[in-house]
Design an enzyme around this catalytic site. Sequence first.
Site, PDB file in Angstrom:
ATOM      1  N   HIS A   1      -6.837  -5.785  -1.550  1.00 22.89           N
ATOM      2  CA  HIS A   1      -5.748  -4.882  -1.166  1.00 22.89           C
ATOM      3  C   HIS A   1      -4.779  -5.627  -0.238  1.00 22.89           C
ATOM      4  O   HIS A   1      -4.752  -5.410   0.978  1.00 22.89           O
ATOM      5  CB  HIS A   1      -6.315  -3.646  -0.492  1.00 22.89           C
ATOM      6  CG  HIS A   1      -5.331  -2.519  -0.361  1.00 22.89           C
ATOM      7  ND1 HIS A   1      -4.705  -1.956  -1.452  1.00 22.89           N
ATOM      8  CD2 HIS A   1      -4.859  -1.850   0.720  1.00 22.89           C
ATOM      9  CE1 HIS A   1      -3.900  -0.991  -1.040  1.00 22.89           C
ATOM     10  NE2 HIS A   1      -3.967  -0.913   0.269  1.00 22.89           N
TER      11      HIS A   1
ATOM     12  N   ASP B 101      -8.745  -5.344  -5.828  1.00 20.38           N
ATOM     13  CA  ASP B 101      -8.360  -4.233  -4.963  1.00 20.38           C
ATOM     14  C   ASP B 101      -9.249  -3.027  -5.258  1.00 20.38           C
ATOM     15  O   ASP B 101      -9.313  -2.546  -6.393  1.00 20.38           O
ATOM     16  CB  ASP B 101      -6.887  -3.881  -5.224  1.00 20.38           C
ATOM     17  CG  ASP B 101      -6.291  -2.978  -4.163  1.00 20.38           C
ATOM     18  OD1 ASP B 101      -7.047  -2.252  -3.498  1.00 20.38           O
ATOM     19  OD2 ASP B 101      -5.057  -3.000  -3.997  1.00 20.38           O
TER      20      ASP B 101
ATOM     21  N   SER C 269       0.841  -1.185   0.000  1.00 26.21           N
ATOM     22  CA  SER C 269       0.000   0.000   0.000  1.00 26.21           C
ATOM     23  C   SER C 269       0.886   1.248   0.000  1.00 26.21           C
ATOM     24  O   SER C 269       1.658   1.438  -0.934  1.00 26.21           O
ATOM     25  CB  SER C 269      -0.962  -0.030   1.188  1.00 26.21           C
ATOM     26  OG  SER C 269      -1.974   0.924   1.036  1.00 26.21           O
TER      27      SER C 269
END
Length: 634
Positions: A609, A577, A489
Amino acid sequence: MSSADHGTRPRRIEIEELFADPSFANPKISPDGTRMAYLAPEYGRRNVWVRGIDQDHDQARCVTHDDRRGITTYLWSDDPRWLLYLQDTDGNEDWHLYRVDLDDPDAPAVDLTPLPEGSRVFGAEELPSHPGHVLVTMNRRPMSLDLFRVEVATGEITLHHEQTGPTENVLLDHDGRPAFASHLEEDGTLEFSAIDPDTGDHKSLIRMGGAEYPLGVHPQLVTPDGTGLVIGAYHESDHLKLVRIDRETGETTVLAALEDQSLDIMGTMLPGVLPPTVYTHRRTGEILAARFVGPRPHIEVLDDDFAEVYAKLSTLSDGVLGTLSSDDTGRHWIATFVHDRDPAVAWYYDHETGQSRRLFRPYPHLDPADLAPMEAVEFPARDGLPLHGLLTLPVGVAPERLPLVLLVHGGPWMHDTWGYNPQAQLLANRGHAVLQVNFRGSTGYGRRHTTAAIGQFAGAMHDDLLDAVDWAVDQGYADPDRIGIMGGSYGGYAALVGVTFTPDRFAAAVDIVGIADLASFMRNLPPFSRPYLMTSWYAYVGDPDVPEQEVDMLERSPISRVDKITTPLLVAHGANDVRVMQGESDKIVASLEERGVPVEYLLAEDEGHGFANPENEIRLQEAILRHFEEHLGE
């Protein structure tokens, strides 16, 4: 600082031992104290098991049947017949609440929250004022987070409180009535008000918020008697405190504070899974203790009766109290402990008899002696800002000129903390040093440290990472020619910044669901989230709809410098995601392939994600090891 027992290397720990689902996890005692639930593998995934409090696992019953994606969050209802859990589809984050009938655990789970695509459950909790019900927050109206009562036995859904506007929220008292309200203004200021129970009128109590609270104000609790609002606030300090605001006078009283340490709000991000910010009594709601950030997490006890329980629990482990559950009486407790080498060991404690017993170790095959200690470190950034980090050195190896992996946390408004980290353990087991640093913008180290990141994506935030590497090199731990960087991320964004803005610094990089294009990322965030991002992404990075800010965002985006990448890169992404679109990784990979730069791309069709299914996680870790061993050596 040195690695212990330089002459004795631990055994080679296989990837599956560190990244397969734990044998036991996340235990919770039933309200009546007779049973416990926990997560354990079945059907190739994490599922919920239930057993009597005095029984062993071989007497337990698997009560969920998910063979597609592991379960993470579940809760007991107040009726011992029912157990509830949250689940999405392949990582798409469209959460639903499901009911399990413990009288007939082989029956299919019932979806209590049938919702259209794009709507989701944001949270579920017991509602003491309405036995047999749970309080569920969900957006059946796409832009509104309304509160609903769900009758567990029948599935009947009743609107409990309708959100009056996209930035208006209420907190309920112990009887389920609106007691306090919050209103988020366009500039990110949050106004808290008391609600008159008879007229519904609002009386302003305090205004706070803005960029110094990038994740919002946490926690937000109503005292059991309804007379006070309990929140995390700086309150004329650089560090976050736990404070009470009186509903009548607006007076602020500090409930818990430590000098030079902040309240740890990480537990509010994943309730029931991460250790909580505050521990509360299951039945009364009284606050028992609060968690603070430090070299190791620190528990500050606030309740005199709980002090006796905590003293007994503290003798069970040399770690730090993690998750905790009790029955309604407060006699029977189940606790887990944060530890760097013996994580999440669960204990049962009977406060009436004083007796305790260990329930399980989640990773019974791992010997703590084979795992590497995690040590807190501190050093200054180039501008003098104190930086706190964690260093994991391989066991049995002289800590000199080692290949080093800089492991960057996500968020970025989160922080790395002392405890078990399977990624660090795997790399250390293969001879790599691992450094984690709480760069500016991380939470937990004061408002000055967090707000120093405003406007500093790919700027001073990246400089902090470079300064951490230089520190490790100067200390003699790291070989300056064998430095890798990885993260997920925001950590993936940091890895991409590393290989685009400072292409000569890193010998290898791993980007997991990383942001490549800041403007594109922000435009793709769910519409209902925008008001809540004013204090974070919009305050720290900018508004992509303002042309000059969009230009700045592009300049700080790796996608604008992809032609600078010469560092071997591993990219991983989940096709579902909803935070960072797959297309961002596609563009990075396509560009490198066109130029012949070494790149490997792992795309998982059943992930979102981050990777959650064990087979995908293990495949990713195999690739990470190959990547770093090839380009950093051992």
